[in-house]
Design a protein around this motif. Sequence first.
Motif, short mmCIF file in Angstrom:
data_model
loop_
_atom_site.label_atom_id
_atom_site.label_comp_id
_atom_site.label_asym_id
_atom_site.label_seq_id
_atom_site.Cartn_x
_atom_site.Cartn_y
_atom_site.Cartn_z
N UNK A 18 42.86 57.35 41.75
CA UNK A 18 44.25 57.77 41.74
C UNK A 18 45.25 56.65 41.96
N UNK A 19 44.84 55.42 41.69
CA UNK A 19 45.78 54.30 41.77
C UNK A 19 46.05 53.81 40.36
N UNK A 20 47.33 53.84 39.96
CA UNK A 20 47.67 53.43 38.60
C UNK A 20 48.75 52.37 38.63
N UNK A 21 48.65 51.42 37.72
CA UNK A 21 49.64 50.36 37.69
C UNK A 21 50.40 50.33 36.37
N UNK A 22 51.70 50.12 36.46
CA UNK A 22 52.50 49.77 35.29
C UNK A 22 52.73 48.27 35.39
N UNK A 23 51.99 47.48 34.60
CA UNK A 23 52.05 46.04 34.81
C UNK A 23 53.35 45.42 34.32
N UNK A 24 53.58 44.20 34.77
CA UNK A 24 54.77 43.47 34.34
C UNK A 24 54.73 43.26 32.83
N UNK A 25 55.86 43.44 32.21
CA UNK A 25 55.92 43.27 30.75
C UNK A 25 55.46 44.51 30.01
N UNK A 26 55.24 45.61 30.74
CA UNK A 26 55.01 46.94 30.18
C UNK A 26 53.65 47.14 29.51
N UNK A 27 53.16 46.14 28.78
CA UNK A 27 51.83 46.24 28.17
C UNK A 27 51.59 47.53 27.41
N UNK A 28 52.51 47.86 26.53
CA UNK A 28 52.29 48.98 25.62
C UNK A 28 51.25 48.54 24.59
N UNK B 229 49.16 40.42 44.00
CA UNK B 229 48.89 41.46 44.99
C UNK B 229 48.52 42.76 44.30
N UNK B 230 49.31 43.15 43.28
CA UNK B 230 49.03 44.39 42.56
C UNK B 230 47.69 44.31 41.83
N UNK B 231 47.45 43.19 41.17
CA UNK B 231 46.20 43.05 40.43
C UNK B 231 44.99 43.05 41.37
N UNK B 232 45.19 42.56 42.58
CA UNK B 232 44.10 42.59 43.56
C UNK B 232 43.81 44.03 43.99
N UNK B 233 44.88 44.80 44.21
CA UNK B 233 44.70 46.20 44.60
C UNK B 233 43.96 46.95 43.48
N UNK B 234 44.32 46.64 42.21
CA UNK B 234 43.74 47.36 41.07
C UNK B 234 42.35 46.88 40.68
N UNK B 235 41.88 45.82 41.30
CA UNK B 235 40.53 45.35 40.97
C UNK B 235 40.45 44.47 39.75
N UNK B 236 41.61 44.06 39.21
CA UNK B 236 41.56 43.17 38.04
C UNK B 236 41.28 41.73 38.49
N UNK B 237 41.93 41.31 39.58
CA UNK B 237 41.58 40.03 40.21
C UNK B 237 41.19 40.32 41.66
N UNK B 238 39.95 40.69 41.89
CA UNK B 238 39.55 41.12 43.24
C UNK B 238 39.73 40.00 44.26
#
Lengths: 235, 302
Positions: free
Chosen positions: A77-87, A43-52
């Motif tokens: 202005x939509x930002x995601x902190x993905x699962x697993x932090x992805x530093x 759901x989050x990735x769809x909102x962010x356009x990574x998996x439309x």
Amino acid sequence: MLEVRHIETFYGNIRALKNVSLSINEGEIVTLIGANGAGKSTTLMSICGVTPPRHGEILFRGEPIQALSAEKIVTLGICQVPEGRHIFPQMSVLENLEMGAYLRHDKAAIKSDIDEVFGRFPILEKRRQQAGGTLSGGEQQMLAISRALLARPALLLLDEPSLGLAPLIIKQIFEIIKKINDESNTTVFLVEQNANQALKIADRGYVMENGAITLEDRAENLLANDQVKKAYLGI
Amino acid sequence: MDFQYLFELLCGGIVKGSIYALIALGYTMVYGIIQLINFAHGEVYMIGAFVAFIVAGVMTLSGYSGLTVLLLAAVVAVIYSAAYGYTLEKIAYRPLRNAPRLSPLISAIGASIFLMNYVQLAQTPDFLPFPELVPEFEFMAPIERYLSSADLVILIVTTLTMAALTVLIKYTRIGKAMRATQQDLVMARLVGINVDRVISATFIIGSVLAAIAGVLIASRTGQINAAIGFVAGIKAFTAAVLGGIGNVPGAVLGGLVLGIAETLGAGYISSAYEDVFAFALLVLILILRPAGLLGKAVKQKV
């Protein structure tokens, strides 16, 4: 602020989201809870356009964004902190923060924002030249959230910020989320398996099962809901 | 033991190695970002040499000479090769971005064969004499035995280019975006980096380095043909793997080690087996340190 309408997202031929609709109002903390593999991250990735999404539409402040590229959505202005932090593991703490402000050009303001982050998390300042990959889980989560804030988002999407952290750190992270929402009036959409903690700080909540929304209500009602109690709160 | 001879060989090896390094950087940077071995990279280098050859020919006929010609030929070659690198990625790799990993690899081999044959058809399959563009510097006369004037130019240009590349990767906006993309592609998109643009930029930078190498080596060996890209490409690829593919300092180290190993082998044993030493070294390193000299073994997360 955000309106998700009947979206369906596919991985190949597998339908990961089935007719998902939800809405988030300005200034709210909304949480999405559910088990592993329910489709929360999708759901989050769809909102962010990574998996439309293949079907349906997503409106941000009334404008459709489901067809926009990921970087364009960040600009809105939509930002995601993905699962697993992805530093970024080989970049220093400071560079990680600077990457958060990648699309901004107001150098002076970025610097003062970074100073603000260091004020809020002194441990990050202490480690500013250290490679991001060498930080502990809790420190990485603080860095990941701070990095997202450096984009000055209107809507912050958080994917399982409590994952893999010690109970004491989890408590701290949820306090930080609440504070971000209170102080800078950032709208927060929080995806969590830790339903108890998430519902405690949220205004409203959605429950997701097998790629579909099965319940939605005010957070306090969900906390009292027998079904939710049994399935997600372990009571 | 003849130390003078050894020193001579070492100097030759470093010059050779720095050229390998320049080409290897293109392989390693592309691999670092999209995990693709760009087999057509050697052809971009060859095209750089050909463009320089044409420019140098025209300019020499118009009465120019020496370093001016070299500089201008290099600039035109760089622009031309950069355009090739950019187009190559757009046509041969971008449509296959989400395909299984083998598909872009085969596309790369196809692009390599196509470009080589295209130059053969459009130009000539024969060797062409490349004009000597670097004059004999007077001050180099005493040490000419170790380092010719052309070698000196090669060393200066490669050093400057690598320094510029280091600054670019470390401090510029596009450099940071490249590192971020290399380390975590999904997160790079989530902070607003246009990953397609970063990949294009990587191909352009790699092609620029290859073109510079093409001009330098053509003016040193004095001849070019359509097949030079293949050998140079394989050698530079070896250098990149030797240093640890995906690792930028590794490519430079790998290039130097390879160049020195080749000249030492050729000088002490037999120059007929030059290539054998290069590939034997690769086999040896892959047995002892599969990730390369500076590469880190990747832990597969399950």
